[in-house]
Design an enzyme around this catalytic site. Structure first.
Site: not given
Ligand code: AMP
Length: 206
Positions: A122, A153
């Site tokens: 991601r 992240r």
């Protein structure tokens, strides 16, 4: 329409919430995004939240519930909202019933063994907040939507993901039964393309 999106980390809640927000003109409220903003403020509270999130744990209920309660009291939520990432346990769900009972809960279902690949590939946009998978965008670190910088992240690493999935199974998954009893839940097959998942959601929401 007051909508709650339920589902394991990496099931595509954020992506679908942003599509629902566009189609139905509702505010998209992501508790994860709110916490990341607080982290960005660099305060003492931000540092504490970062430690919790990076460890894959849940932030304290009293803080989370208060943040959501205040956000839902804003005028743009009068006609409804999409809650993405809240509630995440039974305590939070009970609190939500007290101050703003949702109309519909969409449970984005995906087998847990498919999640790790989804999360580790991601990439998140630092500006528009959308997320993308490297299977579709390749190695670029430019956002295909707005052209700004993509990032990974801090909590999208294998150790955090393992803990987040454990927390999901023990604390969040019981919400499925909770909302089944309230007759509010619709299960969506989240192991489809973005458009394929959204099509099922539109059928439920009308
Ligand atoms: P998300 O962006 O929804 O994956 O959330 C990222 C992280 O923020 C989670 O792993 C939790 O640490 C924290 N968080 C988000 N929503 C909640 C919530 N409703 N309750 C407690 N912690 C939350």
């Amino acid at each position: 329409m007051k909508i709650v999106l339920l589902g394991a980390p990496g099931c595509g809640k954020g992506t679908q919430a942003s599509h629902i927000a566009d189609r139905y003109n509702l505010p998209h409220i992501s508790t994860g995004d709110i916490f990341r903003e607080i982290i960005g403020s660099g305060t003492e509270l931000g540092l504490e939240i970062k430690r919790i999130i990076d460890g894959g744990n849940l932030c304290p209920d009293h803080l989370t519930v208060e943040i959501v309660k205040q956000r839902l009291a804003k005028p743009d939520c009068r006609k409804g909202y999409i809650l993405d990432g809240f509630p995440r346990n039974i305590n939070q769900a009970i609190a939500l019933e007290e101050f703003s009972s949702p109309d519909v809960v969409l449970n984005l279902h995906i087998e847990l063994d498919k999640i790790e690949k989804r999360i580790t590939g991601r990439r998140n946009c630092t500006k528009c907040g959308n997320s993308f998978h490297i299977d579709f965008i390749g190695n670029t670190m430019r956002c295909p939507r707005c052209g700004n910088q993509l990032m990974i992240r801090d909590d999208d690493n294998p150790a955090s993901v393992k803990e987040r999935l454990r927390v999901y199974a023990s604390q969040t998954a019981p919400l499925i039964e909770y909302y089944e009893k309230l007759n509010k839940i619709s299960t969506i097959d989240a192991d489809k393309t973005i458009a394929g998942v959204f099509e099922q959601i539109v059928k439920v929401l009308g």
